[in-house]
Enzyme design. Structure first.
Site, PDB file in Angstrom:
ATOM      1  N   CYS A  78       0.833  -1.208   0.000  1.00  0.00           N
ATOM      2  CA  CYS A  78       0.000   0.000   0.000  1.00  0.00           C
ATOM      3  C   CYS A  78       0.872   1.265   0.000  1.00  0.00           C
ATOM      4  O   CYS A  78       1.481   1.567  -1.012  1.00  0.00           O
ATOM      5  CB  CYS A  78      -1.004  -0.052   1.148  1.00  0.00           C
ATOM      6  SG  CYS A  78      -2.414   1.010   0.829  1.00  0.00           S
ATOM      7  N   HIS A 190      -3.359  -4.983   1.664  1.00  0.00           N
ATOM      8  CA  HIS A 190      -2.661  -5.238   2.936  1.00  0.00           C
ATOM      9  C   HIS A 190      -2.646  -6.729   3.275  1.00  0.00           C
ATOM     10  O   HIS A 190      -3.491  -7.179   4.051  1.00  0.00           O
ATOM     11  CB  HIS A 190      -3.385  -4.498   4.062  1.00  0.00           C
ATOM     12  CG  HIS A 190      -3.199  -3.028   4.048  1.00  0.00           C
ATOM     13  ND1 HIS A 190      -2.197  -2.396   4.750  1.00  0.00           N
ATOM     14  CD2 HIS A 190      -3.880  -2.048   3.419  1.00  0.00           C
ATOM     15  CE1 HIS A 190      -2.267  -1.089   4.557  1.00  0.00           C
ATOM     16  NE2 HIS A 190      -3.284  -0.847   3.748  1.00  0.00           N
ATOM     17  N   GLU A 192      -0.858  -8.238   5.302  1.00  0.00           N
ATOM     18  CA  GLU A 192      -0.536  -8.463   6.722  1.00  0.00           C
ATOM     19  C   GLU A 192      -1.787  -8.419   7.601  1.00  0.00           C
ATOM     20  O   GLU A 192      -1.727  -8.754   8.777  1.00  0.00           O
ATOM     21  CB  GLU A 192       0.500  -7.422   7.195  1.00  0.00           C
ATOM     22  CG  GLU A 192      -0.008  -6.000   7.370  1.00  0.00           C
ATOM     23  CD  GLU A 192      -0.261  -5.240   6.066  1.00  0.00           C
ATOM     24  OE1 GLU A 192      -0.121  -5.835   4.986  1.00  0.00           O
ATOM     25  OE2 GLU A 192      -0.628  -4.061   6.144  1.00  0.00           O
TER      26      GLU A 192
HETATM   27  N1  GLN Z   1      -3.427   6.459   0.932  1.00  0.00           N
HETATM   28  C1  GLN Z   1      -2.238   6.158   1.659  1.00  0.00           C
HETATM   29  C2  GLN Z   1      -1.032   6.912   1.112  1.00  0.00           C
HETATM   30  O1  GLN Z   1      -1.137   7.673   0.252  1.00  0.00           O
HETATM   31  C3  GLN Z   1      -1.940   4.676   1.662  1.00  0.00           C
HETATM   32  C4  GLN Z   1      -2.963   3.953   2.482  1.00  0.00           C
HETATM   33  C5  GLN Z   1      -2.473   2.688   3.094  1.00  0.00           C
HETATM   34  O2  GLN Z   1      -1.275   2.411   3.173  1.00  0.00           O
HETATM   35  N2  GLN Z   1      -3.416   1.945   3.579  1.00  0.00           N
HETATM   36  O3  GLN Z   1       0.042   6.743   1.572  1.00  0.00           O
END
Ligand code: GLN
Length: 212
Positions: A78, A190, A192
């Site tokens: 992410c 995610h 994890e």
């Molecule tokens: N939107 C977040 C960002 O720009 C990422 C979100 C996440 O890691 N769950 O970093």
């Protein structure tokens, strides 16, 4: 084997627990010295803008760049995917990325009103059925270079609430959500946060294959 987990912000303990379930040691990485002995590094989910600022203030930015460019295996989830990508759209102007996987990612690209969704994904090279994936304000891959291997993609469809249509891409266009380029693995979701350890195992195998 010891895997470093960048521990400036984000879901560090969840990643450490996932590797512990596989019997693999981890170490939180907070200072340049922590990078010394690790065999791979995880850049967790969280907020990529905040992580970028903390990387600068902790003086980890350049030492991490050095080990990443020398080919240290890396797993970005992410926000971590955003940090490893080559190009970011809709980021902060002062936000930095390492550019070690040839992706263009759009921050929060799945749209704000449907910031979070879950779905099942078929993952290339992974037996045992689909992988359940949790997307939280996830980055949208808008472009993947020719050297990027797409291991899983999502088919946004306006008819299926679970597979939220991404903004700016036509419905029924497959969007990469799990990608690999050499020693770099990234997911827009995610892994994890579920009890499924297959993607952490995939990263462990990447490190083992490299060390062999
Ligand atoms: N939107 C977040 C960002 O720009 C990422 C979100 C996440 O890691 N769950 O970093």
């Amino acid at each position: 084997m010891e895997i470093g987990v960048l521990a400036l912000q984000g879901d560090v303990s969840e990643h450490r627990r996932a590797f512990a379930d596989l019997g693999v040691q981890t170490r939180p990485v907070r200072t340049p010295g922590d990078l010394g002995a690790v065999d791979g590094i995880v850049l967790p989910g969280g907020e990529s803008t905040t992580m970028s600022l903390l990387l600068a203030s902790s003086e980890l930015m350049e030492p991490l760049r050095k080990v990443l460019s020398s080919g240290l295996p890396a797993f970005g989830t992410c926000a971590g995917m955003i940090l490893l990508a080559a190009r970011i759209t809709d980021g902060r102007p002062d936000q930095r990325c390492y550019g070690i996987i040839d992706l263009t990612v759009q921050r929060n690209g799945y749209g704000r009103q449907r910031r979070s969704f879950e779905c099942d994904l078929d993952v290339l090279g992974t037996g045992g059925g689909p992988v359940h994936a949790v997307f939280i304000r996830a980055p949208l891959v808008v472009e993947a270079g020719p050297d990027v291997e797409v291991l899983a993609s999502l088919l946004p469809s306006p008819d299926d609430e679970k597979r939220a249509p991404a903004t700016g891409i036509p419905a029924m266009t497959a969007v990469p959500v799990l990608c690999r380029q050499g020693p770099v693995l990234v997911s827009a979701f995610h892994p994890e946060l579920t009890g499924d350890r297959r993607l952490h195992q995939m990263f462990v195998s990447m490190i083992e294959d490299r060390e062999r």
